[in-house]
Write a protein that holds these residues in place. Structure first.
Motif, short mmCIF file in Angstrom:
data_model
loop_
_atom_site.label_atom_id
_atom_site.label_comp_id
_atom_site.label_asym_id
_atom_site.label_seq_id
_atom_site.Cartn_x
_atom_site.Cartn_y
_atom_site.Cartn_z
N ASN A 82 28.03 26.29 39.60
CA ASN A 82 27.99 27.49 40.43
C ASN A 82 28.98 28.47 39.81
OD1 ASN A 82 27.88 29.41 42.42
ND2 ASN A 82 28.75 28.12 44.02
N VAL A 83 28.48 29.45 39.07
CA VAL A 83 29.34 30.36 38.31
C VAL A 83 28.98 31.82 38.54
CG1 VAL A 83 30.03 28.81 36.44
CG2 VAL A 83 27.85 29.96 36.31
N THR A 84 30.00 32.67 38.41
CA THR A 84 29.85 34.12 38.55
C THR A 84 30.54 34.77 37.37
OG1 THR A 84 29.88 33.93 40.97
CG2 THR A 84 30.36 36.10 40.05
N ASN A 85 29.91 35.76 36.79
CA ASN A 85 30.49 36.50 35.68
C ASN A 85 31.36 37.65 36.21
OD1 ASN A 85 30.78 37.38 32.90
ND2 ASN A 85 29.35 39.00 33.39
N MET A 86 32.57 37.83 35.65
CA MET A 86 33.37 39.00 35.99
C MET A 86 32.97 40.12 35.04
SD MET A 86 37.48 39.59 36.43
CE MET A 86 37.94 40.17 34.78
N SER A 87 32.20 41.08 35.55
CA SER A 87 31.70 42.20 34.76
C SER A 87 32.84 43.06 34.22
CB SER A 87 30.78 43.08 35.61
OG SER A 87 29.69 42.34 36.08
N GLY A 88 32.72 43.49 32.98
CA GLY A 88 33.72 44.39 32.40
C GLY A 88 34.93 43.69 31.82
N GLY A 89 35.14 42.44 32.17
CA GLY A 89 36.21 41.65 31.59
C GLY A 89 37.62 42.18 31.80
N MET A 90 38.53 41.67 30.97
CA MET A 90 39.95 42.02 31.08
C MET A 90 40.20 43.49 30.75
SD MET A 90 41.52 39.47 32.35
CE MET A 90 43.26 39.87 32.10
N MET A 91 39.28 44.12 30.04
CA MET A 91 39.45 45.55 29.74
C MET A 91 39.48 46.38 31.02
SD MET A 91 36.99 46.25 26.51
CE MET A 91 37.47 45.82 24.85
N ASN A 92 38.83 45.87 32.07
CA ASN A 92 38.77 46.58 33.34
C ASN A 92 39.66 45.95 34.41
OD1 ASN A 92 36.84 48.68 32.70
ND2 ASN A 92 35.38 47.01 32.48
N TRP A 93 40.44 44.95 34.04
CA TRP A 93 41.32 44.27 34.99
C TRP A 93 42.55 45.14 35.25
CZ3 TRP A 93 41.16 40.52 38.40
CH2 TRP A 93 42.34 39.98 38.90
N GLN A 94 42.79 45.47 36.52
CA GLN A 94 43.93 46.30 36.89
C GLN A 94 45.04 45.50 37.58
OE1 GLN A 94 44.04 49.70 36.11
NE2 GLN A 94 42.20 49.16 34.97
#
Length: 98
Positions: A82-94
């Motif tokens: 059961n997995v979910t992708n974090m869209s945009g990755g660490m480039m968009n991590w605030q």
């Protein structure tokens, strides 16, 4: 394939929800900072380390920009996780990093 934005992941962390994050970047990339609590399993090793994961848990897969995490999410999904992708990755991590 399920996905969520980095802000949604951050909200879950801030709400102290129990979440399990797999960072599929290379070890050198992770040294620059990762989502707090994330476990580093580089994409190339995912096939060999999947036995470390628990199919009863939900995982969020993270990388630098979203490409490798998409591949990792699709692979693990195909293996019954059961997995979910974090869209945009660490480039968009605030949020905070460790």
């Amino acid at each position: 394939m399920k996905s969520m934005m980095p802000t949604e992941v951050e909200q879950k962390l801030n709400a102290n929800e129990e979440i399990h994050i797999i960072d599929v970047r290379e070890a050198e990339e992770v040294q620059g900072g990762k989502v707090p609590g994330a476990v580093n399993i580089p994409l190339g090793l995912l096939e060999f380390r999947k036995q470390e994961l628990d199919k009863s848990k939900e995982y969020i897969v993270v990388c630098a920009s979203g490409g490798r995490s998409t591949m990792g999410t699709q692979y693990l999904e195909g293996q019954g996780f059961n997995v979910t992708n974090m869209s945009g990755g660490m480039m968009n991590w605030q949020g905070k990093t460790e």
